[in-house]
Design an enzyme around this catalytic site. Structure first.
Site, PDB file in Angstrom:
ATOM      1  N   ARG A 198      11.808   3.169   3.169  1.00  0.00           N
ATOM      2  CA  ARG A 198      11.157   2.266   4.126  1.00  0.00           C
ATOM      3  C   ARG A 198      12.237   1.318   4.623  1.00  0.00           C
ATOM      4  O   ARG A 198      12.954   0.717   3.814  1.00  0.00           O
ATOM      5  CB  ARG A 198      10.037   1.496   3.410  1.00  0.00           C
ATOM      6  CG  ARG A 198       9.612   0.175   4.054  1.00  0.00           C
ATOM      7  CD  ARG A 198       8.862   0.317   5.351  1.00  0.00           C
ATOM      8  NE  ARG A 198       7.603   1.016   5.247  1.00  0.00           N
ATOM      9  CZ  ARG A 198       6.411   0.418   5.116  1.00  0.00           C
ATOM     10  NH1 ARG A 198       6.324  -0.889   5.071  1.00  0.00           N
ATOM     11  NH2 ARG A 198       5.310   1.139   5.068  1.00  0.00           N
ATOM     12  N   HIS A 229       6.284   6.813  11.141  1.00  0.00           N
ATOM     13  CA  HIS A 229       5.695   6.630   9.810  1.00  0.00           C
ATOM     14  C   HIS A 229       4.879   7.907   9.559  1.00  0.00           C
ATOM     15  O   HIS A 229       3.648   7.902   9.588  1.00  0.00           O
ATOM     16  CB  HIS A 229       4.823   5.373   9.802  1.00  0.00           C
ATOM     17  CG  HIS A 229       4.433   4.911   8.418  1.00  0.00           C
ATOM     18  ND1 HIS A 229       4.666   5.666   7.284  1.00  0.00           N
ATOM     19  CD2 HIS A 229       3.823   3.775   8.002  1.00  0.00           C
ATOM     20  CE1 HIS A 229       4.204   4.990   6.238  1.00  0.00           C
ATOM     21  NE2 HIS A 229       3.690   3.844   6.640  1.00  0.00           N
ATOM     22  N   ARG A 284       0.821  -1.208   0.000  1.00  0.00           N
ATOM     23  CA  ARG A 284       0.000   0.000   0.000  1.00  0.00           C
ATOM     24  C   ARG A 284       0.860   1.266   0.000  1.00  0.00           C
ATOM     25  O   ARG A 284       0.676   2.167  -0.813  1.00  0.00           O
ATOM     26  CB  ARG A 284      -0.880  -0.041   1.252  1.00  0.00           C
ATOM     27  CG  ARG A 284      -2.040   0.876   1.296  1.00  0.00           C
ATOM     28  CD  ARG A 284      -2.765   0.663   2.630  1.00  0.00           C
ATOM     29  NE  ARG A 284      -2.192  -0.480   3.338  1.00  0.00           N
ATOM     30  CZ  ARG A 284      -2.694  -1.700   3.277  1.00  0.00           C
ATOM     31  NH1 ARG A 284      -3.766  -1.938   2.594  1.00  0.00           N
ATOM     32  NH2 ARG A 284      -2.109  -2.704   3.915  1.00  0.00           N
ATOM     33  N   THR A 285       1.820   1.322   0.923  1.00  0.00           N
ATOM     34  CA  THR A 285       2.614   2.545   1.047  1.00  0.00           C
ATOM     35  C   THR A 285       3.435   2.789  -0.219  1.00  0.00           C
ATOM     36  O   THR A 285       3.456   3.891  -0.756  1.00  0.00           O
ATOM     37  CB  THR A 285       3.538   2.463   2.283  1.00  0.00           C
ATOM     38  OG1 THR A 285       2.735   2.240   3.428  1.00  0.00           O
ATOM     39  CG2 THR A 285       4.326   3.736   2.465  1.00  0.00           C
ATOM     40  N   LYS A 301      24.476  -8.073  -3.189  1.00  0.00           N
ATOM     41  CA  LYS A 301      25.773  -8.513  -3.736  1.00  0.00           C
ATOM     42  C   LYS A 301      26.925  -7.939  -2.921  1.00  0.00           C
ATOM     43  O   LYS A 301      28.070  -7.980  -3.347  1.00  0.00           O
ATOM     44  CB  LYS A 301      25.921  -8.041  -5.190  1.00  0.00           C
ATOM     45  CG  LYS A 301      24.891  -8.627  -6.128  1.00  0.00           C
ATOM     46  CD  LYS A 301      25.101  -8.081  -7.525  1.00  0.00           C
ATOM     47  CE  LYS A 301      23.912  -8.408  -8.415  1.00  0.00           C
ATOM     48  NZ  LYS A 301      23.868  -7.531  -9.581  1.00  0.00           N
TER      49      LYS A 301
END
Lengths: 342, 165
Positions: free
Chosen positions: A131, A161, A81-82, A109
């Site tokens: 995020r 948030h 959603r975000t 990597k």
């Protein structure tokens, strides 16, 4: 880079967290947390979002405001959603969007985070939307990017948030008007692990909400929660009595360590929002949830889908609020020794 | 500076000129569009005086400005209200003061995001000197020569007044 504590500590976040969010003219440059921001800035985000809400309701849902800007979505942690609403917000502002799934990219990597960031800077990105599973990550990044780059926190660990909190404030204002002083807002559930709850509590207090309360078992409340300016309730019925707004939090099973709960069933029996329990709140109370919802764990299906639920409106408003924040940080007046250009 | 007529007198004249033009061009149901904020005040009056059936449309060009990166975000943008179908419509675009032409450029960009109108007629209460791009009005209340650095602003909606500084 940052330790793995579930709660941010001063050494990680530091008291300058909110200072680095503002430029020399006091305008929002990074959006990392709602904590420490002024009523004026939060209100400006809400007003700007109101302007964008009209675009999202129009036939043509796009404006050329951020044409030529490049926004990189850096998601170190899964999100649907975000990430999607950030992407839609950027695209509706005509920015170019890079979605970088870090788990499958160069970091796996062996490239360090800072090397990844420097590569993105070399690609002339203007904004990072971050995020991350660890508290303080977006703050760490904001302190190390080139001066022209803006950073927006799309959720860091259990810390903050802020865009979610602002879309929640927007949802409350749309439904209950702009006088937060007369509102009673109850936040229910796993406050301990919830970055959403922390950002909401700060935002609600900055907007001078009359009565903010949290409702949870003691094991799911952080220590010192009273100091954040909330009333604390362990009993659901008492807590949501006459509430105007009931915000349910997702039970974060993936963040549970140790025996914080006897069982999901037990949690639902004590704190689940059922139709019966909702009757304790005001008859016109709205029910919110940041998603994803666990039906039958924190909320009864018929309540989630019921007429008092504004859960899907929150998703819609999330686009407008993210458009507002993106355009505010990228559209700052230039820092010209305090002079503004006419 | 030449004598400036009152906004109400100019507005009445605009209505007459506009009526004549619509007859000449045989346009029966134009789509009237006012540009926030002054243009909407004028459009409200013209819309009434001309008895246009189609609801009045409004444009806020803040999101289309070419100086966004210089002056930043206007936090109080009003919604643009245009019908979803403007293809082949005759549009009457109304603004208070035509100055640099940049507002009209932005307004036309927004209109063309909605479709392809048959025509756009630009109506302005005052056309002042200082054009920076090749845009001209079709119907003008008064032409006015102002020096660079001089400003004219319409205040309103009740009463409509000019402020020249």
């Amino acid at each position: 880079m940052v330790n793995k504590a579930s709660k941010p500590t001063d050494s990680m976040i530091g008291h300058d967290t909110w200072n680095i969010q503002l430029d020399a003219n006091g305008q929002l440059k990074h959006f990392l947390t709602t904590e420490g921001l002024s009523t004026e800035i939060l209100t400006r985000i809400l007003d700007t979002a109101e302007s964008f809400a009209s675009i999202n309701e129009q036939h043509v849902k796009k404006v050329p405001l951020l044409r030529g800007k490049t926004i990189a979505n850096l998601f170190f942690e899964a999100s649907t959603r975000t990430r999607n609403t950030f992407e839609l917000a950027a695209k509706r502002l005509s920015a170019d969007v890079l979605n970088i799934n870090i788990s499958t990219s160069a970091t796996s990597k062996g490239e360090t985070l800072l090397d990844t960031l420097q590569n993105l800077q070399a690609m002339q990105c203007d904004m990072f939307v971050v995020r991350h599973g660890e508290s303080g990550a977006s703050h760490y990044i904001a302190n190390r990017v080139a001066p022209h780059i803006c950073v927006i926190n799309a959720g860091d660990g259990s810390h903050a948030h802020p865009t979610q909190a602002m879309l929640d404030m927007f949802t409350i204002r749309r439904n209950k008007g702009d006088d937060f002083g007369k509102l009673r807002v109850a936040i229910v559930g796993d406050v301990l692990h919830s970055r959403v709850a922390r950002s909401q509590i700060h935002a609600l207090n900055i907007l001078n909400t009359g009565d903010v309360r949290v409702i949870a078992p003691k094991t799911l409340l952080p220590t010192g929660i009273e100091d954040m300016g909330v009333g604390v309730y362990n009993n659901m019925e008492a807590g949501i009595q006459d509430a105007d707004v009931v915000i349910m939090l997702r039970l974060q099973k993936e963040r549970m360590q140790g025996a914080l709960l006897p069982s999901e069933q037990e949690f639902y029996r004590m704190y689940g929002l059922t139709e019966e329990r909702l009757k304790s709140a005001k008859s016109d109370a709205i029910v919110m949830h940041p998603g994803p919802i666990n039906r039958g764990v924190e909320i009864e299906s018929s309540v989630a889908d019921g007429k008092q639920s504004v859960i899907l409106d929150q998703v819609t408003y999330g686009i407008s609020v993210r458009m507002a924040v993106m355009s505010m940080v990228l559209g700052r007046e230039p820092e010209t020794n305090g002079e503004t250009i006419e | 500076m030449e004598e400036l007529a009152s906004p109400d007198k100019l507005l009445a004249e605009l209505a007459e000129k506009l009526k004549t033009m619509l007859v000449e061009r045989a346009i029966e149901q134009p789509l009237m569009v006012g540009i926030h904020t002054g243009g909407v005040w004028l459009a409200n009056t013209l819309h009434q005086k001309l008895g246009i059936e189609q609801p009045l449309s409004t444009l806020d060009i803040s999101f289309y400005r070419d100086d966004f990166s210089r002056i930043g975000m206007n936090p109080k943008v009003k919604p643009s209200q245009l019908p979803s179908q403007i293809d082949d419509r005759h549009i009457i675009l109304i603004d208070d003061v035509l100055h640099t032409g940049r507002t009209i450029r932005a307004a036309m960009n927004e209109i063309f995001d909605y479709g392809r109108p048959a025509s756009i007629t630009l109506v302005c209460l005052v056309e002042r000197s200082g054009r920076e791009i090749p845009i001209q009005a079709d119907i003008v209340g008064q032409h006015l020569h102002l020096k660079e650095g001089q400003h004219i602003k319409l205040t309103g909606p009740e009463p409509l007044e000019f402020i020249v500084t």
